[in-house]
Write a protein that holds these residues in place. Structure first.
Motif, PDB file in Angstrom:
ATOM      1  N   TYR C 406      20.093  15.389 -20.927  1.00 24.31           N
ATOM      2  CA  TYR C 406      18.653  15.101 -21.029  1.00 24.31           C
ATOM      3  C   TYR C 406      17.863  16.369 -21.255  1.00 24.31           C
ATOM      4  O   TYR C 406      16.966  16.442 -22.079  1.00 24.31           O
ATOM      5  CB  TYR C 406      18.160  14.476 -19.716  1.00 24.31           C
ATOM      6  N   MET C 407      18.211  17.406 -20.446  1.00 20.07           N
ATOM      7  CA  MET C 407      17.434  18.637 -20.549  1.00 20.07           C
ATOM      8  C   MET C 407      17.593  19.274 -21.908  1.00 20.07           C
ATOM      9  O   MET C 407      16.623  19.732 -22.523  1.00 20.07           O
ATOM     10  CB  MET C 407      17.870  19.614 -19.463  1.00 20.07           C
ATOM     11  N   ALA C 410      15.683  17.366 -24.445  1.00 15.63           N
ATOM     12  CA  ALA C 410      14.255  17.654 -24.380  1.00 15.63           C
ATOM     13  C   ALA C 410      13.928  18.984 -25.047  1.00 15.63           C
ATOM     14  O   ALA C 410      13.005  19.099 -25.852  1.00 15.63           O
ATOM     15  CB  ALA C 410      13.812  17.690 -22.923  1.00 15.63           C
ATOM     16  N   ALA C 418       8.970  20.012 -20.798  1.00 18.20           N
ATOM     17  CA  ALA C 418       9.680  18.821 -20.334  1.00 18.20           C
ATOM     18  C   ALA C 418      11.079  19.156 -19.882  1.00 18.20           C
ATOM     19  O   ALA C 418      11.523  18.760 -18.801  1.00 18.20           O
ATOM     20  CB  ALA C 418       9.697  17.788 -21.450  1.00 18.20           C
ATOM     21  N   GLY C 419      11.792  19.883 -20.732  1.00 18.87           N
ATOM     22  CA  GLY C 419      13.173  20.199 -20.392  1.00 18.87           C
ATOM     23  C   GLY C 419      13.273  21.013 -19.115  1.00 18.87           C
ATOM     24  O   GLY C 419      14.073  20.731 -18.218  1.00 18.87           O
ATOM     25  N   HIS C 422      12.376  19.032 -16.027  1.00 18.96           N
ATOM     26  CA  HIS C 422      13.487  18.191 -15.597  1.00 18.96           C
ATOM     27  C   HIS C 422      14.553  19.049 -14.922  1.00 18.96           C
ATOM     28  O   HIS C 422      15.206  18.619 -13.985  1.00 18.96           O
ATOM     29  CB  HIS C 422      14.081  17.438 -16.781  1.00 18.96           C
ATOM     30  N   LYS C 491      11.401  12.757 -16.194  1.00 20.41           N
ATOM     31  CA  LYS C 491      12.075  11.920 -17.172  1.00 20.41           C
ATOM     32  C   LYS C 491      11.072  11.343 -18.161  1.00 20.41           C
ATOM     33  O   LYS C 491      11.340  11.248 -19.365  1.00 20.41           O
ATOM     34  CB  LYS C 491      12.835  10.803 -16.466  1.00 20.41           C
ATOM     35  N   VAL C 494      10.363  13.847 -20.790  1.00 23.52           N
ATOM     36  CA  VAL C 494      11.414  13.921 -21.800  1.00 23.52           C
ATOM     37  C   VAL C 494      11.262  12.780 -22.797  1.00 23.52           C
ATOM     38  O   VAL C 494      11.302  12.970 -24.020  1.00 23.52           O
ATOM     39  CB  VAL C 494      12.807  13.861 -21.127  1.00 23.52           C
TER      40      VAL C 494
END
Lengths: 117, 558, 777
Positions: C406-407, C410, C418-419, C422, C491, C494
């Motif tokens: 996810y990171m 992002a 965002a990244g 998170h 989240k 992201v």
């Protein structure tokens, strides 16, 4: 030969004294080198020192050397010193010889041959 | 007449006596020692203590009036109407001798050689001999040369034979006395001849007279050959006496016997003090003959007489310049060669004959002979250098002084160790020294250090002494000195054999079964360490010693 | 106070305190062990207190640094708005070497990101240190390890290693803070490797177990593969730009006495070189080439910059367990659970993401696309495997892999804040989840989910803090009111960026990059609540273990509560100063020029939208709603299967048997790597070993034997025959001469006197010869 004749006819000068001194010196040296008796060796030493004394006296005399070549009173003084030193040395040497006799039972220097090598 | 007396009195009281203070203190101590038994309170005092106090006071008065910093500017002064001379060498030698006497008195106290009952005889003799050696070191007149030699030797004869009941001591004393008396007798005869030939017995004046004698001219004129022969013979006879004191070959025969027969402390005394004084005397005589004061004036006079005119060739060859040869240069070369050959023979003989020795004192006697040889080599260089380079000449004298100072500690330590071990073990045999590294580790280590220093291994002090001497030889650069350098180097290698043999026996051999248990107190170890410590430390801080020696030697040459 | 001097000093002390603790424990405890002394239990406990107090002090100092930073750089003011360089302090602590223009130094680059990361890392590390004091207490005494059998059939008995744990934890903290503080890429690389070594030590803590030692090896080797790429990236940057420093250094010329002579203009770091002020902070690849190329269309230096970015990213792939280098992380669960919490969830694996964030200015948009794709793949991979895992720690490990994806996604899509946001929230809730699982494992003595069940009655604190963590990770919150757990905010950020990206790039392949994270949110919710239900709800799977289960001691529960608080609240703005939040701090550190919408140069249709656009209501609202519903669906599915039992897990497993097999075997990546890489390498090494033994060794041995023989020959012939015999002869000769000379001393006095006379006469003879020579010259 020529020298001997010259010496016997000339008036007494420093050379004659020097010869007496030299004879004394030689006798002393021979005595030191050949005598077996320790006292004999000491006598030889005395002879040597006295031979030098005769030389010194002769050189110190203004009559024998002339006024400018003489060493003046130095000769007499040195002779006095030498006599005193010879006496002291003789005393010490006699004491040592006595000690030697006490240890070895004899005055023969040839018996002193333990230390060698 | 009155003026002579006044002059004499003023000279004596104003100039000479104050500068003569150390010797006067020694005389006073001797008198006190002799009279101690008669005075009520003083007879219970240990004569060693009296001697120690007296010599310490004498040592403290050796310092020059203006301090050590200005030692190099000290002008030489003649004492007692020219009988003695007071300059840097005198001061240095007095310090060496008196310091040695102080340490020797402490040593004899530790080994209990002189018990309080007849200790005074021993100390009177030691101090008397020291007095004679001080006179030898500052002699300026042939009379004082002889006086000093006699005064130093006669008490030594008695010291060697000090232990009455030992046969070896009696024998050694007899041999030493007879040989010494004979040698000094010969020397006296030579003195008388020289005094007669040159018309003076004052050393600097002798040098001047030699210069005035114009020896090169004498050589060419054949009717004066008798004078030349007489001069050579007289000089040789004087050198017999000097060689006897120095134990130079071939007049060294007394040395091994006297060292073996006498006690180790007396052997140490003979080894260090009398050699030091003899070397100083050698330097004095050499300097007087080769470079007398005021020679520069003579040189110029001689130059005018000696201008050598060389025919100028018509084929336009450049005219030869006037040869600026000093009239003393043949004397210098002769003296240098004589001393050089004697030095080479001495050190070689000393080293080689030490190989098969079993008695430690005899071994150290031969080692003394060898070191005397090494110490004579810079004097040979000195004789040659006095004419060419006064700076290097004073450096040569300084190197001898440095070697002497180091030699003091080396030999004192060696003989102290021999004395302690001898009284503990009852034997002087080298083979009995086995396993000492375990039984007496401090003394064994000191012994190894002393032996290494005697060889001349860096970083111990012996290296500094040898280096100073060899540096002078290398700097002089004449074929004679370079040969001497080579011989000295080879001899150092040879000396490794017998020194290291002792070290090997001490460290690697097991304890001999015939020897009993060894008990040495803490004081012997402490004393040995005290005397060995300078050997290790001098190379770390050499500047003090070298500067002092150079300052002392600086005033010697004009 | 001058922040430019205070902040580096404070952070340096905070950085070095764990190193000091490591040194004290190493010297005081481990070195004496070599001499055979073992510390007692009390002494070992002291080591634990020492390490904990060190890291606690570091945390206090980090908070102090944060306060100082906020005092001098107040939030909310639009200091740069993306159009200027972020406030930062950079400089050198110590210059190691200088080769011409290239300077190697230990230096710092401090901006808001650094300060925030410091605070986070030290806080989590402190919590883990405290937790370990309870968890590792069995290491205080002799341990019977039931997973290792000795040759005589018993279990292995070994002394406890409590102090070594803290030793490695301290070293790890030091290394991680070093990465965060680092002022140049070389320093990053050094500490990167150091962190890897610490991870090796910590994974292999129970090194007698084959699983642990193999896992440690695997982790280290896989990381090294990534680091190889990183080195290439570093080399590219160094040769092109001539420096590895992040920030600018004010050089001063000094005289030898140390006085400042004159001020030389600033030496630029890589950020300034690549995005210079006069270019309005646009990425200028032409700085990578020295010569001036006139052909603009050829984009000088662009490919080189692309490769450099990919190189650095490959290091991050290894460290952050992205596809394809993700296989080490599940195995790394063989280490103690506090290690998994600290190292493998919150800090070390986050280092990769952090580095991408730090080096963000040098990534060209194409490189960022690669980052995003890799992140997306990883996301899906991790989530898919986590659904089927039965080991509680493996579930969390795959979950970590997925969240790291996810990171990266992002960051790759242009969402810098965002990244990293998170990253921060994930650190808190993932470490919380791991510590809770450790608490459960400690109570039940098993990792298997099937052995657990209904534990919430026995361990309420653990259960409800874990519930907080689960809610955080799924992003639970209420979209309309805009409140929720910390994961909700991160989240959502992201997914908002992904929505914005999908909007800016209409091509179908780019749309995938939006669908994947949303599906991932669904899967995340599913497997996390599966985990929670199987552990705390329902019937006990193993009655005996259930009987013995008990709540953990306060030293373990305390950190759980602390972390739960943060897991809930770290996304919120603080009530009194409503500007203060993690996002606003991170916003201060945004690199220059990264806010603007950028397009790719090689892929001209690629557009990375401005991150602030993602907060516009037309993007933000649909994104958060879709994320919310995805999570809700996931929770519902999990509840249906494991609580209400409407569906049965076994039936689902059987119906999807092939897919299940694929997922439960982790897509067979381990086997793939084993066959394609490991076995060929081992075979090759065996081949070389045999060459060494059968070819080279005999040659060398033969040569040696030949030489020995020649030496022996030489010795016998030359040395012994010639040299020795000549020296012996010389020595014997000298000795004989010496002995002969001794005989001269006869001991007879009359002989001596004769020698006296003879000597004089002899000398006279020699002298007369000398005299002639002397007069001649």
């Amino acid at each position: 030969m020529y020298l001997l004749g010259h010496l016997l006819t000339e008036p007494v000068g420093v050379v004659h004294y020097m010869i007496v001194g030299a004879v004394l010196f030689t006798c002393g040296v021979v005595c030191m080198a050949t005598k077996r008796n320790a006292l004999g060796i000491l006598m030889g030493i005395e002879l040597v020192l006295n031979g030098a004394n005769v030389n010194l006296i002769a050189f110190g005399s203004p009559y024998l050397r002339g006024a400018e070549a003489t060493i003046g009173l130095d000769g007499q003084l040195m002779a006095m010193f030498v006599i005193v030193l010879a006496a002291a040395e003789a005393a010490v040497a006699l004491a040592i010889a006595l000690n030697f006799y006490n240890n070895f039972g004899s005055i023969d220097v040839d018996r002193a041959n333990q230390l060698k090598g | 007449m009155q003026s002579i007396v006044d002059h004499l009195v003023s000279d004596t009281i104003a100039t000479s006596l104050p500068l003569y203070a150390p010797e006067l203190w020694l005389c006073a101590t001797i008198v006190v020692l002799l009279l101690a038994k008669l005075i009520r309170g003083l007879d219970r005092v240990d004569p060693a203590f009296i001697a120690l106090v007296g010599s310490l006071i004498a040592l403290s008065t050796t310092a020059p009036a203006s301090g050590f910093a200005s030692l190099s500017e000290l002008q030489p002064a003649e004492l007692f109407t020219g009988m003695l001379v007071y300059d840097g060498v005198t001061i240095f030698l007095r310090m060496v001798l008196l310091l040695f006497v102080v340490l020797l008195i402490v040593l004899t106290k530790l080994t209990r050689l002189a018990d309080p009952v007849d200790g005074q005889d021993f100390y009177v003799l030691v101090l008397g001999a020291t007095l004679g050696m001080c006179i030898m070191a500052s002699a300026n007149h042939l009379m004082t040369v002889f006086l000093g030699v006699e005064m130093a030797s006669v008490p030594s004869y008695v010291l060697v034979g000090m232990i009455r009941n030992r046969r070896a001591a009696g024998e050694a004393a007899l041999k030493y006395a007879v040989f010494g008396a004979g040698a000094s007798g010969v020397m006296l005869y030579g003195i008388s001849l020289i005094a007669g030939l040159l018309g003076t017995a004052h050393l600097p004046t002798i040098g001047l007279e030699l210069a005035r004698l114009d020896l090169p001219g004498l050589m060419t004129a054949s009717e004066q050959l008798g004078v030349l022969t007489a001069l050579v013979l007289a000089g040789l006879m004087i050198s017999v006496g000097l060689a006897f004191k120095l134990s130079a070959v071939p007049f060294h025969f007394w040395c091994p016997d006297a060292f073996e027969g006498g006690t180790a402390e007396v052997a140490g005394f003979l080894s260090v003090a009398s050699k030091a004084a003899a070397l100083a005397l050698l330097i004095r005589v050499t300097m007087a003959v080769c470079s007398p004061v005021g020679e520069a004036a003579i040189d110029r006079v001689a130059l005018v007489d000696q201008t050598v005119v060389v025919a100028v060739d018509s084929s336009a060859q450049p005219a030869q310049t006037v040869e600026s040869r000093s009239p003393l240069s043949p004397v210098r070369t002769y003296v240098a060669m004589l001393i050089g050959i004697a030095a080479a023979a001495t050190c070689t003989f000393g080293n080689l004959a030490a190989f098969g020795q079993t008695n430690i004192k005899r071994l150290l006697a031969y080692s003394t002979i060898a070191h005397a040889g090494y110490m004579m080599m810079p004097v040979a260089a000195l004789a040659g250098l006095t004419g060419s380079d006064p700076m290097d000449a004073s450096q040569a004298v300084a190197s001898v002084l440095i070697y002497l100072a180091i030699y003091l500690f080396m030999n004192l330590a060696a003989f102290a160790i021999v004395a302690f071990l001898g009284s503990a073990m009852g034997s002087d045999n080298i083979d009995d020294y086995g396993g000492l590294i375990k039984s007496a580790p401090a003394i064994a280590v000191s012994l190894v250090i002393v032996l290494a220093s005697l060889v001349g291994i860096p970083p111990l002090a012996g290296f500094l002494g040898k280096f100073a001497a060899f540096a002078v030889l290398a700097k002089a650069g004449t074929p004679l000195t370079l040969t001497l350098l080579l011989i000295a180097g080879v001899n150092t290698v040879l000396s490794l054999v017998y020194y290291w043999r002792v070290a090997k026996i001490v460290c690697l051999r097991p304890e001999p079964t015939t020897r009993g248990p060894l008990t040495l107190g803490v004081w012997p170890a402490a004393y040995t360490t005290l005397v060995t410590a300078p050997l290790v430390l001098i190379l770390l801080f050499p500047a003090g010693l070298t500067n002092l020696a150079e300052a002392a030697a600086a005033g010697l040459l004009p | 106070m001058n922040p430019a001097a205070t902040l580096p000093a404070v952070l340096a002390i905070a950085w070095l305190l764990p190193l000091a603790a490591f040194a004290v424990v190493w010297i005081g405890y481990s070195l004496p062990q070599l001499a055979g002394r073992r510390p007692g239990a009390t002494a070992q406990r002291f080591a634990g207190w020492l390490a904990t107090s060190a890291i606690g002090s570091s945390f206090a100092l980090s908070m102090f640094a944060l306060v100082v930073w906020l005092a001098y750089h107040p939030l909310g003011g639009d200091e740069h708005g993306g159009h200027g360089a972020p406030p930062s302090y950079s400089g050198d602590y110590y210059l190691l070497a200088q080769f011409g223009e290239l300077r190697l130094s230990i230096g710092y680059y401090i901006d808001a990101l650094t300060v925030a990361m410091f605070a986070m890392v030290t806080l989590i590390s402190t919590c883990v240190h405290v937790y370990s004091m309870g968890y590792m207490d069995e290491e205080l005494h002799e341990v019977a390890d039931h997973e290792v059998a000795t040759s005589d059939g018993n279990y292995l008995h070994r002394p406890g290693r409590y102090h070594r744990f803290y030793q490695y934890l301290s070293l790890f903290s030091f290394s991680m803070l070093g990465i965060v503080l680092a002022g140049n890429l070389a320093m990053v690389f050094v500490f990167w490797e150091l962190v890897g070594i610490c991870s090796y030590f910590l994974i292999g803590f129970y090194y007698e177990r084959p699983s642990a030692s193999t896992a440690a090896n695997k982790a280290f080797i896989v990381n090294r593969i990534g680091d190889f790429g990183m080195l290439i990236g570093l080399m590219a940057l160094w040769t092109s730009l001539g420096t590895l420093q992040f920030g600018d250094t004010q050089l001063t010329a000094r005289t030898s006495a140390g006085h400042v002579k004159m001020v030389v203009p600033i030496e630029q770091g890589i950020f300034s070189k690549l995005r210079s002020e006069d270019q309005h902070y646009h990425l200028d690849a032409s700085a990578m080439v020295r010569s001036a190329e006139t052909d603009e269309s050829a984009h000088p230096g662009y490919w080189l910059l692309f490769v450099a970015g990919l190189g650095i990213f490959s290091g991050c792939v290894g460290k952050s367990a992205q596809f394809p280098l993700h296989t080490w992380l599940p195995d790394a669960m063989a280490g103690p659970t506090p290690v998994s919490a600290l190292v493998h969830s919150a800090t070390m694996v986050a280092a990769g993401v952090y580095l991408v964030g730090r080096c963000y200015p040098i990534f060209v948009p194409e490189a960022l696309l690669v980052v995003a794709v890799v992140g997306a793949v990883t996301l899906a991979l991790g989530a898919s495997i986590a659904i089927t895992a039965f080991d509680i720690k493996h579930v969390l490990a795959y979950s970590t892999i997925s969240q790291l994806g996810y990171m990266m996604l992002a960051l790759g899509l242009g969402g810098w804040v965002a990244g990293l946001f998170h990253l921060v929230t994930h650190a808190f809730f993932k470490s919380l989840l791991f510590l809770c699982s450790g608490s459960v494992i400690h109570a039940v003595h098993s990792n298997d989910l099937r052995h657990m069940g209904g534990l919430r009655h026995k361990m309420p604190w653990t259960a409800y803090t874990m519930l907080a963590g689960c809610l955080a990770i799924i992003g639970a919150g209420v979209p309309i009111w805009g409140i929720g757990f910390s994961g909700y905010f991160s989240k959502d950020a992201v997914i908002e960026q992904a929505w914005s990206f999908a909007g800016a790039n209409p091509s179908p392949t780019y749309q995938l990059l939006l669908y994947v994270p949303i599906a991932g949110a669904f899967a995340t919710a599913c497997y996390m609540f599966r985990l929670w239900y199987m552990t705390f709800v329902g019937e006990p799977g193993h009655p005996h273990r259930f009987e013995n289960a008990h709540e953990s001691p306060p030293s373990m529960v305390g950190p759980l509560v602390v972390l739960a608080v943060f897991a809930i609240g770290v996304g919120w703005h603080t009530p009194f100063m409503s500007d203060l939040s993690v996002t606003s701090i991170l916003e201060q550190a945004r690199p220059a020029g990264t806010q603007a919408t950028t397009s790719g140069t090689l892929l001209t249709e690629l557009t990375l939208p401005d991150e602030h656009l993602s907060h516009e209501p037309e993007i933000a609202d649909p994104a958060s709603q879709s994320a919310f519903f995805a999570a809700l669906l996931g929770v519902l599915l999990a509840t249906m299967i494991y609580v209400w039992r409407w569906l049965h897990a076994d039936e689902i497993r059987q119906s999807f048997a092939p897919i299940y097999k694929l997922l439960s075997n982790a897509w067979w990546f381990n086997e793939l790597y084993q066959w394609t890489f490991v076995r060929p390498t081992l075979a090759l090494s065996r081949l070389f070993a045999s060459i060494d033994r059968w070819v080279i060794d005999p040659l060398v041995n033969g040569l040696a034997r030949l030489f020995a023989y020649a030496a022996k020959l030489l010795d016998r012939v030359v040395d012994r025959g010639v040299v020795d015999s000549s020296f012996d002869a010389l020595a014997h000769g000298t000795w004989d001469v010496g002995l002969a000379l001794r005989r001269l001393q006869t001991g007879r006095l009359r002989q001596y006197m004769v020698f006296l006379v003879v000597g004089t006469l002899g000398l006279f003879a020699i002298a007369s010869l000398c005299w002639k020579y002397a007069l001649a010259g």
